[in-house]
Design a protein around this motif. Structure first.
Motif, PDB file in Angstrom:
ATOM      1  N   SER B 346      52.821  78.001  20.509  1.00 15.54           N
ATOM      2  CA  SER B 346      53.385  76.868  21.222  1.00 15.54           C
ATOM      3  C   SER B 346      54.298  76.046  20.314  1.00 15.54           C
ATOM      4  O   SER B 346      55.380  75.609  20.716  1.00 15.54           O
ATOM      5  CB  SER B 346      52.242  76.021  21.755  1.00 15.54           C
ATOM      6  N   GLU B 347      53.853  75.868  19.067  1.00 21.52           N
ATOM      7  CA  GLU B 347      54.678  75.137  18.096  1.00 21.52           C
ATOM      8  C   GLU B 347      56.005  75.858  17.879  1.00 21.52           C
ATOM      9  O   GLU B 347      57.068  75.229  17.797  1.00 21.52           O
ATOM     10  CB  GLU B 347      53.927  75.034  16.764  1.00 21.52           C
ATOM     11  N   VAL B 350      58.261  75.093  20.759  1.00 16.90           N
ATOM     12  CA  VAL B 350      58.860  73.757  20.656  1.00 16.90           C
ATOM     13  C   VAL B 350      59.983  73.760  19.626  1.00 16.90           C
ATOM     14  O   VAL B 350      61.084  73.270  19.881  1.00 16.90           O
ATOM     15  CB  VAL B 350      57.785  72.714  20.269  1.00 16.90           C
ATOM     16  N   ARG B 351      59.702  74.347  18.474  1.00 13.52           N
ATOM     17  CA  ARG B 351      60.719  74.361  17.418  1.00 13.52           C
ATOM     18  C   ARG B 351      61.977  75.088  17.892  1.00 13.52           C
ATOM     19  O   ARG B 351      63.094  74.647  17.649  1.00 13.52           O
ATOM     20  CB  ARG B 351      60.168  75.034  16.160  1.00 13.52           C
ATOM     21  N   HIS B 435      59.538  84.975  22.708  1.00 14.47           N
ATOM     22  CA  HIS B 435      60.376  84.309  23.692  1.00 14.47           C
ATOM     23  C   HIS B 435      59.903  82.870  23.873  1.00 14.47           C
ATOM     24  O   HIS B 435      58.709  82.612  23.982  1.00 14.47           O
ATOM     25  CB  HIS B 435      60.283  85.087  25.015  1.00 14.47           C
ATOM     26  N   ILE B 436      60.851  81.941  23.918  1.00 13.97           N
ATOM     27  CA  ILE B 436      60.485  80.516  23.944  1.00 13.97           C
ATOM     28  C   ILE B 436      59.562  80.182  25.121  1.00 13.97           C
ATOM     29  O   ILE B 436      58.544  79.511  24.959  1.00 13.97           O
ATOM     30  CB  ILE B 436      61.749  79.627  24.034  1.00 13.97           C
ATOM     31  N   VAL B 437      59.933  80.667  26.313  1.00 19.83           N
ATOM     32  CA  VAL B 437      59.144  80.310  27.503  1.00 19.83           C
ATOM     33  C   VAL B 437      57.708  80.808  27.357  1.00 19.83           C
ATOM     34  O   VAL B 437      56.752  80.079  27.638  1.00 19.83           O
ATOM     35  CB  VAL B 437      59.811  80.885  28.774  1.00 19.83           C
ATOM     36  N   LEU B 440      55.865  78.673  24.835  1.00 26.63           N
ATOM     37  CA  LEU B 440      55.513  77.330  25.320  1.00 26.63           C
ATOM     38  C   LEU B 440      54.333  77.348  26.283  1.00 26.63           C
ATOM     39  O   LEU B 440      53.675  76.332  26.478  1.00 26.63           O
ATOM     40  CB  LEU B 440      56.716  76.685  26.004  1.00 26.63           C
ATOM     41  N   ASN B 443      49.246  76.492  25.203  1.00 23.55           N
ATOM     42  CA  ASN B 443      49.224  75.033  25.139  1.00 23.55           C
ATOM     43  C   ASN B 443      48.793  74.456  23.807  1.00 23.55           C
ATOM     44  O   ASN B 443      49.046  73.310  23.509  1.00 23.55           O
ATOM     45  CB  ASN B 443      48.320  74.494  26.251  1.00 23.55           C
ATOM     46  N   LEU B 445      48.565  73.465  20.041  1.00 24.86           N
ATOM     47  CA  LEU B 445      49.544  73.242  18.974  1.00 24.86           C
ATOM     48  C   LEU B 445      48.870  73.054  17.645  1.00 24.86           C
ATOM     49  O   LEU B 445      47.792  72.566  17.567  1.00 24.86           O
ATOM     50  CB  LEU B 445      50.396  72.024  19.287  1.00 24.86           C
TER      51      LEU B 445
END
Lengths: 221, 445
Positions: B346-347, B350-351, B435-437, B440, B443, B445
């Motif tokens: 997740s981090e 975000v990054r 992949h970003i999605v 993310l 949940n 972090l």
């Protein structure tokens, strides 16, 4: 500002194809505050992700501020996101191991900005969201509303011209939700930041300039 | 940016204490072993005094003389052609064995045949393998002795704690002088101070101490002896003996690095021209064993016809075990890192959403892993110091003393760096491509 032409998004598994977005055409003007509504699973977040260049359409074209996106994996799109887009998520997505100010500084880490300047910009962003006195705190020490305000500070620290907010008040009670909404409205009105917000809350949506509704991946309003 | 990475790395390490402890144990133990191995090789094969000229040395420690015997086989075939017996005789020759003598060369052989090799800056002839039992306060101490010439002190650059080397005059005049090691001085006199011009008694003879040297740390016998005497003190017959085999060895200091191979070639050529005296030997072939410092060391461990082959085999075996020892904990750490990094997808999402590209993520996780490795490295370093102290104290490696000098520290630093990069790269690379999605959606972090 944001232009979507015939955007489709299809999720494929071995046996099933799911049409998440169906032929979306959308023009969002500079300085506009747009809200997207619709039932769960209708493609709101997918649409927001495509506008935020963190997901790729299966078909169609996306252009932001005249920049047409062809490659979603390279350095240029990461740089574009960093400079032009800010994200606010329903579940805040703060990094628990970093202090509030370090979380807010995060987008600036990927720019050529001195650490002194980073700190200064992060402090300014936290002042805007009313959390200057919480700089040294860690996310676990904050309430839900405060966390979302930190997330807003992180989204605006790099002074992006577009903010994409995915249900920013979804995890908050109405009082905290209103606080967050007021900050977003302030950003839109005072700094002319373009904001696209996914929401389930009609009251919040009514506060924005324009509302579109999705149903089963298609725009119905 | 690195400060931010550092902060998060330290936080993450503190978050999963058990995993961190396991990782650190693996890293520190691996690095400890590698550091000790490095210290061992540095002690044995490093170019510290007296081996500063290590890469310029060529040795002739052994000579063999031999003769191949052949069997003559006579085969007679008988044929009857028109009732007349006809004989067909075939003679064939087959190797029937080899008779060989192998030993250290004699002084005369080395002096007569190898003292004019080109590309040589200095040549020294020395004899080792003699030891003396000495009784000090009714306690028996054994002193290994090496008989050396004046060039020996130029080729091996010993550190003199006190006094100086004996020269040609002392050697030619058969002066009863000696250079002793620090250990010998401590054993014999109880001190290394003010021992110059004092006498050491060996085998009923008195030798005046002219110098005290820091003991060689390598196990090579000619540099970690207790006492060094002029070679003219060997038995007179050993110097006059005309036979090829004796109790000496030669060492050549090449003019430059390129000359090392040239000297080896020259000696190999020379051996073809040496005539074996028929009145002394019933042999027809001589083989001068000529080798570099490393080849000589390898040949001492792995016996082979050619020193180059011994070196190749030993080098291969060491490399194999080092790789194996390096690979297993690396794979383990990769595994731990994968699960550790997966928790942080997740981090990563975000990054990436806020502008980090895959390279930024890759660098962040490698950097974090290097920090972890360096913490392990510091622990490993402390453990290694303790183990080295215990090894030296117990003299488990005999004459070899392990030292943790600045070179070993630099090697250890690079070992940590390589270990950190290798074990961090694969997990970091995997996560940098997430992949970003999808990232993310996680949940936590």
């Amino acid at each position: 500002m944001i232009k979507l032409n015939n955007v489709n998004k299809i999720y494929k598994t071995k046996s099933v194809e799911t049409l998440a977005l169906n032929n979306i055409n959308l023009n969002i003007n500079e300085g506009e505050f747009l809200s997207i509504m619709g039932p769960s699973g209708c493609g709101k977040s997918t649409l927001l992700n495509i506008m935020g260049l963190i997901d790729e359409p299966s078909q169609g074209e996306v252009s932001i501020s005249g920049y047409r996106i062809d490659d979603y994996t390279g350095k240029s799109v990461a740089k574009f996101r960093n400079e032009h887009l800010g994200f606010i998520f329903q579940s805040f997505h703060l990094i628990n191991d970093l202090s509030v100010i370090d979380n807010v500084e995060l987008p600036l880490l990927y720019r050529k900005v001195s650490s002194k300047m980073r700190r200064q910009l992060a402090e300014e962003a936290l002042i805007k969201v009313g959390l200057k006195n919480r700089m040294k705190h860690f996310p676990s020490q904050l309430s839900g509303g405060q966390k979302q305000r930190v997330a807003i500070a992180r989204a605006i620290v790099g002074k992006p011209n577009i903010i994409l907010a995915d249900e920013p008040t979804g995890n908050l009670d109405s009082a905290m939700g209103n606080e967050v909404m007021d900050i977003l409205l302030g950003l839109n009105q005072e700094e002319k930041t373009t904001i696209v917000m996914v929401t389930h809350d009609e009251l919040m949506a009514k506060k924005t300039n324009r509302l579109i509704r999705l149903f089963d991946g298609s725009q119905v309003q | 940016m690195l400060k931010n990475y550092f902060k998060i790395a330290i936080k993450v390490l503190g978050r999963r204490k058990f995993f961190t402890a396991i990782s650190l144990f693996g890293i520190s133990f691996t690095l400890m072993i590698l550091m000790i191995a490095t210290a061992f090789f540095e002690s044995e094969l490093g170019n510290d005094a007296p081996l500063k000229n290590r890469d310029y040395l060529v040795y002739v420690p052994m000579v063999s003389i031999s003769k191949d015997y052949q069997d003559t086989i006579i085969q007679v075939d008988t044929h009857f052609i028109d009732n007349i017996a006809k004989y067909d005789t075939t003679l064939s020759f087959e190797p029937a064995g080899r008779s060989m003598s192998r030993s250290s060369p004699s002084y005369t052989f080395l002096r007569n045949n190898l003292s004019d090799i080109p590309f040589v800056d200095k040549m020294s002839i020395f004899s080792r393998g003699v030891s003396y039992d000495i009784f000090i306060n009714s306690k028996k101490v054994n002193f290994g002795a090496v008989f050396v010439d004046e060039n020996y002190w130029d080729i091996y650059n010993f550190t003199f704690i006190d006094g100086q080397a004996f020269g040609k005059t002392a050697i030619d005049n058969q002066e009863q002088v000696a250079i002793i090691s620090k250990k010998a001085s401590l054993d014999y006199f109880g001190t290394v101070e003010n021992v110059i011009d004092k006498e050491v008694m060996l085998d009923g003879k008195h030798y005046t101490v002219k110098g005290v040297i820091d003991s060689g740390i390598s196990s090579a016998s000619e540099i970690n002896a207790e006492i060094y005497l002029p070679y003219t003190h060997v038995k007179p017959s050993d110097l006059k003996d005309k036979s090829f085999l004796g109790s000496f060895a030669a060492i050549f200091l090449a003019k430059d690095k390129k000359s090392v191979q040239k000297i080896k070639n020259e000696i190999n050529q020379k051996e073809k021209r040496i005539e074996i005296p028929t009145d002394l030997y019933d042999y027809d072939k001589i083989d001068i064993e000529v080798m570099t410092f490393f080849e000589r060391y390898a040949k001492g461990i792995i016996s082979s016809d050619k020193p180059e082959e011994s070196f190749r085999i030993l080098f291969g075996v060491i490399l194999f075990f080092l790789l194996l020892f390096f690979l297993l904990p690396t794979l383990n750490l990769i595994n731990i890192n994968v699960s550790r990094i997966l928790e942080r997808s997740s981090e990563i999402g975000v990054r990436k959403a806020f502008g980090a590209n895959s390279q930024n993520i890759l660098l962040q996780f490698i950097f974090e892993n290097i920090i972890l490795t360096f913490i392990g490295g510091v622990l490993g370093f402390l453990f290694a110091l303790i183990v080295i102290y215990l090894v030296n104290d117990s003299q488990i490696l005999g004459d070899t003393t392990l030292h943790f000098n600045y070179k070993v520290s630099i090697y250890s630093f690079f070992l940590c760096l390589i270990f950190g990069i290798v074990s961090g790269y694969i997990p970091a690379w995997r996560m940098s491509r997430v992949h970003i999605v999808n990232a993310l959606k996680q949940n936590q972090l």
